[in-house]
Design an enzyme around this catalytic site. Structure first.
Site, PDB file in Angstrom:
ATOM      1  N   SER A  24       0.828  -1.211   0.000  1.00 51.99           N
ATOM      2  CA  SER A  24       0.000   0.000   0.000  1.00 51.99           C
ATOM      3  C   SER A  24       0.862   1.259   0.000  1.00 51.99           C
ATOM      4  O   SER A  24       0.324   2.360   0.041  1.00 51.99           O
ATOM      5  CB  SER A  24      -0.872   0.021   1.246  1.00 51.99           C
ATOM      6  OG  SER A  24      -0.032   0.171   2.383  1.00 51.99           O
ATOM      7  N   CYS A  86       2.758  -6.992   1.834  1.00 49.15           N
ATOM      8  CA  CYS A  86       1.800  -6.301   2.690  1.00 49.15           C
ATOM      9  C   CYS A  86       0.995  -7.352   3.451  1.00 49.15           C
ATOM     10  O   CYS A  86       0.375  -8.229   2.820  1.00 49.15           O
ATOM     11  CB  CYS A  86       0.878  -5.466   1.796  1.00 49.15           C
ATOM     12  SG  CYS A  86      -0.477  -4.662   2.658  1.00 49.15           S
ATOM     13  N   CYS A 196       3.261  -5.471  10.213  1.00 48.06           N
ATOM     14  CA  CYS A 196       2.940  -4.610   9.074  1.00 48.06           C
ATOM     15  C   CYS A 196       4.287  -4.219   8.488  1.00 48.06           C
ATOM     16  O   CYS A 196       5.222  -3.892   9.239  1.00 48.06           O
ATOM     17  CB  CYS A 196       2.183  -3.368   9.539  1.00 48.06           C
ATOM     18  SG  CYS A 196       2.106  -2.028   8.316  1.00 48.06           S
TER      19      CYS A 196
END
Ligand code: DGL
Length: 267
Positions: A24, A86, A196
């Site tokens: 992202s 991701c 993350c």
């Protein structure tokens, strides 16, 4: 480095036979660094969907649609394999992408809970991840399988990926945000799982808030898995010299280009 969202710009970035890597935004660059270290002869094309960041605070259907669109482009333009760099997109889209592109390696990432539990079987482990990652089944299953005797504390980190996306990681507001998110665990955890791919870039800032902890992330494991999958499929690059690394972003600005470059340079 190439920057821009238009099909043409991404197409220009893709070299036939490259490995496509996407996230992202800048977070996937923490995975890309390991991929290049593990597989220096490969060509890589990194796509950051910074215009749509954060994925981790969206509806899973939207993350699925965004991820499918990116992978469709990467495959159409000639990538031989794709790394979903991701956690959020892996949870929301890996199954569907593997079903659609069953003929090629699609490698995802997941929070490195297993190595953390193996290293601290009776310890207190903090898992930092996006709100969507911790909500989806994939993480809940992982937790169920690897929770073991360890005490796992899951922290959905609203706003953290979006803040990292803006750069200037040493500004005081970063420490302020981390204080709000995890400050209450200072001095009471043994290990932190960076669930993350944006978070490894603020490892030291997290340490400044929590004290001396061990960190676990999935970049090196993902790189080894990509090597295995390319090898299985007979797709490893055969050249002797180094491959190319190219960048494209859905945020079409020179500043974004510079930011990607800076993050790639961070060890
Ligand atoms: N870097 C992504 C992950 O690993 C997501 C960050 C976001 O867009 O929320 O989950």
């Amino acid at each position: 480095m190439v920057c821009g969202y238009g099909g043409d710009v991404l197409r220009q970035a893709v070299v036939e036979g490259a490995v496509g890597v996407f996230d992202s935004g800048v977070g996937g660059i923490s995975v890309l660094q390991e991929l290049v270290r593990e597989l220096p002869h490969e060509d890589f094309v990194f796509f950051g969907d910074s215009a749509h960041n954060p994925y981790g605070e969206k509806d899973p259907k939207e993350v699925l649609a965004l991820s499918c669109d990116i992978v469709d482009r990467l495959v159409r333009d000639g990538c031989k394999a794709v790394v979903i760099a991701c956690n959020t997109a892996t949870s929301a889209a890996a199954r569907q992408l593997r079903a659609k592109y069953s003929h090629m390696p699609i490698v995802g990432v997941e929070p490195a809970l297993k190595p953390a539990v193996l290293a601290y079987p009776h310890g207190r482990i903090l898992v930092m991840a996006t709100p969507l990652t911790v909500r989806l089944d994939k993480f809940q299953t992982l937790l169920h399988e690897w929770g073991g005797e360890s005490q796992i504390v899951t922290v959905p980190c609203d706003g953290l990926a979006a803040r990292i996306e803006r750069g200037n990681l040493d500004d005081p507001d970063m420490i302020g945000l981390l204080q709000r998110l995890v400050g209450s665990y200072a001095g009471s955890v043994d290990a932190v799982v960076l669930g993350c791919t944006h978070y490894p870039f603020v490892r030291e800032q997290i340490r400044a808030v929590l004290g001396d902890v061990s960190f676990f992330d999935s970049a090196a494991g993902t790189a080894r898995q990509l090597r295995r999958r390319l090898d299985q499929e007979g797709l490893l690059a055969r050249r002797e010299g180094p491959g190319n690394v190219r960048f494209a972003s859905s945020c079409d600005s020179p500043k974004e280009l510079e930011l990607y470059h800076t993050f790639f340079g961070l060890a």
